[in-house]
Scaffold this motif. Structure first.
Motif, PDB file in Angstrom:
ATOM      1  N   UNK A 150       4.971  13.144   0.022  1.00 52.26           N
ATOM      2  CA  UNK A 150       4.658  11.958  -0.768  1.00 52.26           C
ATOM      3  C   UNK A 150       5.006  10.919   0.588  1.00 52.26           C
ATOM      4  N   UNK A 151       6.405  11.235   1.666  1.00 46.62           N
ATOM      5  CA  UNK A 151       6.459  11.127   2.922  1.00 46.62           C
ATOM      6  C   UNK A 151       4.730  10.646   3.320  1.00 46.62           C
ATOM      7  N   UNK A 152       4.475  11.642   3.600  1.00 48.09           N
ATOM      8  CA  UNK A 152       3.345  12.712   4.530  1.00 48.09           C
ATOM      9  C   UNK A 152       2.073  11.220   4.581  1.00 48.09           C
ATOM     10  N   UNK A 153       2.463  10.582   2.991  1.00 48.60           N
ATOM     11  CA  UNK A 153       0.488  10.224   2.557  1.00 48.60           C
ATOM     12  C   UNK A 153       1.509   8.366   2.926  1.00 48.60           C
TER      13      UNK A 153
ATOM     14  N   UNK B 256       2.987   7.830   5.579  1.00 51.78           N
ATOM     15  CA  UNK B 256       2.727   7.916   6.816  1.00 51.78           C
ATOM     16  C   UNK B 256       2.019   7.646   7.184  1.00 51.78           C
ATOM     17  N   UNK B 257       1.119   8.004   6.814  1.00 59.63           N
ATOM     18  CA  UNK B 257      -0.106   7.338   7.174  1.00 59.63           C
ATOM     19  C   UNK B 257      -0.971   6.467   7.375  1.00 59.63           C
TER      20      UNK B 257
ATOM     21  N   UNK C  37       0.935  -1.137  -0.113  1.00 64.19           N
ATOM     22  CA  UNK C  37       0.049  -0.037   0.093  1.00 64.19           C
ATOM     23  C   UNK C  37       0.666   1.159   0.544  1.00 64.19           C
ATOM     24  N   UNK C  38       1.884   1.125   0.562  1.00 64.17           N
ATOM     25  CA  UNK C  38       2.866   1.858   0.308  1.00 64.17           C
ATOM     26  C   UNK C  38       3.992   2.395  -0.675  1.00 64.17           C
ATOM     27  N   UNK C  39       3.770   1.520  -0.989  1.00 62.46           N
ATOM     28  CA  UNK C  39       4.495   2.077  -2.605  1.00 62.46           C
ATOM     29  C   UNK C  39       3.475   2.229  -3.934  1.00 62.46           C
ATOM     30  N   UNK C  40       2.296   1.839  -3.911  1.00 60.10           N
ATOM     31  CA  UNK C  40       1.288   2.372  -4.231  1.00 60.10           C
ATOM     32  C   UNK C  40       1.278   3.710  -3.904  1.00 60.10           C
ATOM     33  N   UNK C  41       0.983   4.592  -2.786  1.00 57.04           N
ATOM     34  CA  UNK C  41       0.582   5.575  -2.878  1.00 57.04           C
ATOM     35  C   UNK C  41       2.187   6.646  -3.309  1.00 57.04           C
TER      36      UNK C  41
ATOM     37  N   UNK D 289       6.110   5.596  14.007  1.00 61.26           N
ATOM     38  CA  UNK D 289       6.208   6.395  13.935  1.00 61.26           C
ATOM     39  C   UNK D 289       7.447   6.450  12.705  1.00 61.26           C
ATOM     40  N   UNK D 290       7.356   7.681  12.341  1.00 62.14           N
ATOM     41  CA  UNK D 290       8.916   7.666  11.053  1.00 62.14           C
ATOM     42  C   UNK D 290       9.310   9.488  10.777  1.00 62.14           C
TER      43      UNK D 290
END
Length: 140
Positions: free
Chosen positions: A118-121, A123-124, A50-54, A129-130
């Motif tokens: 990009x990383x904000x999307x 991180x959700x 999911x993170x990769x797609x986002x 925590x990142x």
């Protein structure tokens, strides 16, 4: 399709505690910006996908995404309303063990504001925590 190893020596693994900070994989190597974990935890293969797609949807055509974690550990589960005994459950999902300091994703080809968005999307979607980290200059 979720990530998983092609072959493993043992199908079922013990849980173990996640102790200490990451000694390897804690610096940005491939890209310019990285997403670094601040907590210890398990990140499932579905979450990584999911993170990769986002991330790839955000940097479509202008940047490149690097995934630095891989789910090597199997997690088992028992069916609901099953009595005690009868052994360990079947493998249910694959997880990546993340220690504090592990760089999980990297980006190249975008500026700092773009990397933050990009990383904000991403991180959700993560259970830890990142923070955003940059590439350190090479000392010679």
């Amino acid at each position: 399709m979720a990530l998983m190893p092609k072959r493993v020596k043992h199908r079922k693994s013990q849980r173990r505690r996640i102790k200490g900070n990451a000694l390897r994989g804690n610096t940005v190597v491939f890209g310019e910006w990285g997403l670094q974990s601040m907590d210890a935890g398990h990140v499932t293969a579905q979450t990584i996908e999911a993170c990769r797609i986002a991330a790839t949807q955000y940097v479509r055509g202008i940047g490149k995404v690097y995934i630095r974690v891989f789910p090597h550990k199997s997690v088992t589960s028992r069916p609901l309303e099953t009595r005690m005994g009868k052994g360990k459950g079947e493998p249910d999902r694959w997880v990546a063990i993340v220690k504090p300091g592990t760089v999980m994703f990297e980006l190249t080809g975008v500026d700092k504001a773009g990397a933050r968005d990009c990383f904000n999307r991403v991180a959700h979607k993560l259970p830890v925590r990142v923070r955003l980290v940059g590439r350190r200059p090479v000392v010679q």
